[in-house]
Design an enzyme around this catalytic site. Structure first.
Site, mmCIF file in Angstrom:
data_model
loop_
_atom_site.group_PDB
_atom_site.id
_atom_site.type_symbol
_atom_site.label_atom_id
_atom_site.label_comp_id
_atom_site.label_asym_id
_atom_site.label_seq_id
_atom_site.Cartn_x
_atom_site.Cartn_y
_atom_site.Cartn_z
ATOM 1 N N ASP A 24 0.833 -1.205 0.000
ATOM 2 C CA ASP A 24 0.000 0.000 0.000
ATOM 3 C C ASP A 24 0.870 1.259 0.000
ATOM 4 O OD1 ASP A 24 -2.334 1.428 -0.029
ATOM 5 O OD2 ASP A 24 -2.831 1.092 2.082
ATOM 6 N N ASN A 26 1.273 3.459 -2.930
ATOM 7 C CA ASN A 26 1.773 3.940 -4.236
ATOM 8 C C ASN A 26 1.274 5.355 -4.537
ATOM 9 O OD1 ASN A 26 2.766 1.372 -4.489
ATOM 10 N ND2 ASN A 26 1.367 0.737 -6.126
ATOM 11 N N GLY A 27 0.004 5.591 -4.245
ATOM 12 C CA GLY A 27 -0.597 6.892 -4.545
ATOM 13 C C GLY A 27 0.058 8.000 -3.727
ATOM 14 N N TRP A 29 2.979 7.918 -2.353
ATOM 15 C CA TRP A 29 4.383 8.058 -2.796
ATOM 16 C C TRP A 29 4.448 9.049 -3.959
ATOM 17 C CZ3 TRP A 29 7.235 7.541 -7.197
ATOM 18 C CH2 TRP A 29 8.622 7.392 -7.049
ATOM 19 N N SER A 70 -10.825 -7.032 -4.651
ATOM 20 C CA SER A 70 -12.140 -7.020 -5.310
ATOM 21 C C SER A 70 -12.840 -5.677 -5.078
ATOM 22 C CB SER A 70 -12.999 -8.194 -4.823
ATOM 23 O OG SER A 70 -12.957 -8.306 -3.418
ATOM 24 N N ASN A 72 -11.038 -2.808 -5.283
ATOM 25 C CA ASN A 72 -10.306 -1.804 -6.068
ATOM 26 C C ASN A 72 -11.029 -1.432 -7.369
ATOM 27 O OD1 ASN A 72 -7.045 -2.985 -4.973
ATOM 28 N ND2 ASN A 72 -8.155 -1.176 -4.275
ATOM 29 N N ARG A 190 -4.942 -1.942 8.904
ATOM 30 C CA ARG A 190 -6.171 -2.710 8.652
ATOM 31 C C ARG A 190 -5.847 -3.773 7.626
ATOM 32 N NH1 ARG A 190 -7.625 2.544 6.821
ATOM 33 N NH2 ARG A 190 -7.149 2.813 4.612
HETATM 34 C C1 IPE Z 1 -5.433 -2.808 -0.202
HETATM 35 O O1 IPE Z 1 -5.084 -1.471 -0.371
HETATM 36 C C2 IPE Z 1 -5.413 -3.513 -1.535
HETATM 37 C C3 IPE Z 1 -4.100 -3.678 -2.150
HETATM 38 C C4 IPE Z 1 -2.955 -3.341 -1.615
HETATM 39 C C5 IPE Z 1 -4.122 -4.294 -3.459
HETATM 40 P P1 IPE Z 1 -6.199 -0.333 -0.536
HETATM 41 O O2 IPE Z 1 -5.453 0.926 -0.668
HETATM 42 O O3 IPE Z 1 -7.123 -0.702 -1.623
HETATM 43 O O4 IPE Z 1 -6.970 -0.439 0.860
HETATM 44 P P2 IPE Z 1 -7.900 0.592 1.602
HETATM 45 O O5 IPE Z 1 -8.922 1.073 0.612
HETATM 46 O O6 IPE Z 1 -7.035 1.721 2.066
HETATM 47 O O7 IPE Z 1 -8.482 -0.168 2.747
HETATM 48 C C1 IPE Z 2 -1.491 0.352 -3.426
HETATM 49 O O1 IPE Z 2 -1.324 1.727 -3.461
HETATM 50 C C2 IPE Z 2 -1.793 -0.220 -4.786
HETATM 51 C C3 IPE Z 2 -3.152 -0.751 -4.941
HETATM 52 C C4 IPE Z 2 -4.076 -0.748 -4.018
HETATM 53 C C5 IPE Z 2 -3.484 -1.317 -6.219
HETATM 54 P P1 IPE Z 2 -2.553 2.738 -3.393
HETATM 55 O O2 IPE Z 2 -2.942 3.090 -4.801
HETATM 56 O O3 IPE Z 2 -3.631 2.209 -2.550
HETATM 57 O O4 IPE Z 2 -1.848 3.978 -2.706
HETATM 58 P P2 IPE Z 2 -2.472 4.959 -1.626
HETATM 59 O O5 IPE Z 2 -3.018 4.114 -0.524
HETATM 60 O O6 IPE Z 2 -3.546 5.744 -2.315
HETATM 61 O O7 IPE Z 2 -1.321 5.803 -1.192
HETATM 62 MG MG MG Z 3 -4.092 2.377 -0.586
#
Ligand code: IPE
Ligand code: IPE
Ligand code: MG
Length: 236
Positions: A24, A26-27, A29, A70, A72, A190
């Site tokens: 978790d 990436n966004g 970052w 599921s 996402n 979580r």
């Molecule tokens: C969990 O991360 C799913 C993956 C890492 C693929 P999310 O970013 O989707 O989780 P929430 O929405 O913060 O619970």
């Molecule tokens: C995890 O990074 C990748 C996936 C859930 C596919 P996020 O995209 O959830 O990154 P944040 O949580 O928004 O930083």
């Molecule tokens: Mg995330």
């Protein structure tokens, strides 16, 4: 298992056989660098590539990575399409290395609901690595733990009595070692519908490191923390 028992039995010193990671952040970052989210996801794939290589030398039998839940599907279409594109490129570019290095690829989750070209790529990669006996790299795709448990319970019921053992035998993870260690990056604490059943007695490590910054050294640190834990399973 204690560290010493693990070395006696020939396993790695940390004693962990199966590690799972909720990748978790990436966004965040990307946001922190004023870059598009897609760049964060690209760098996330790089982190996967480096870690998958390192997992073998750390003596892990299985490394399970949460790549797409599921839930996402609730994200904007362009982000989903970026993620699917990255998945395709990753499988295409790394399959030869998996084949050559004895990595067995496994998918958990309802990956057959993905687009036909991805399903074909994955089926080919699964078939080509099925006989490998090195680390199993498990990718959770379109995965949701509650749906997995419901499916497993229905399959168990169709065969006979429903017990923890008969449900467990129908989970997507049935052929993997028990989950020892569950790691989540990015500071969230979580499970987000990941391996709820399997985590019953897993040790957990939550780190603030954002996924694209996660290195094999971070995994080694988590394994060292795991080795210091006292796993009691309700006993004393
Ligand atoms: C969990 O991360 C799913 C993956 C890492 C693929 P999310 O970013 O989707 O989780 P929430 O929405 O913060 O619970
Ligand atoms: C995890 O990074 C990748 C996936 C859930 C596919 P996020 O995209 O959830 O990154 P944040 O949580 O928004 O930083
Ligand atoms: Mg995330």
């Amino acid at each position: 298992m204690t560290a010493s028992a693990a070395s006696i039995s020939g396993g790695a010193d940390h004693g962990a056989r199966h590690v799972a990671i909720i990748m978790d952040g990436n966004g965040r970052w990307a946001k922190g660098r004023h870059l598009p989210r897609a760049v964060g996801h690209q760098r996330g794939v790089e982190a996967v590539r480096v870690l998958a290589r390192a997992a073998r030398s750390m003596g892990l039998e299985a490394l399970t990575l949460y790549a797409f839940s599921s839930e996402n599907w609730r994200r904007p279409a362009d982000e989903i399409s970026d993620l699917m594109g990255l998945l395709k490129r990753f499988i295409r570019s790394d399959i030869e290395e998996f084949v050559a290095n004895g990595v067995r690829l496994k998918i958990i989750g309802d990956y057959r609901a993905l687009s036909a070209d991805i399903v074909a790529l994955l089926d080919d990669a699964l078939a080509r690595t099925a006989g490998n006996r090195g680390t199993t790299l498990v990718i959770a795709l379109n995965y949701g733990s509650q749906a997995e448990i419901a499916r497993a319970a229905a399959a168990a019921a169709a065969k006979g009595p429903i017990t923890p053992e008969t449900i467990e035998a129908e989970l997507d993870t049935a052929d993997l070692p028990p989950l020892d260690l569950l790691i989540r990056t990015s500071g969230e604490v979580r499970l987000s519908n990941f391996l709820l059943w399997q985590a019953a007695y897993a040790e957990m490590v939550f780190t603030d490191v954002l996924w694209p910054d996660f290195t094999p050294a971070h995994l080694e640190e988590a394994l060292a923390a795991f080795a210091r834990r006292d796993r009691r399973y309700g006993g004393r």
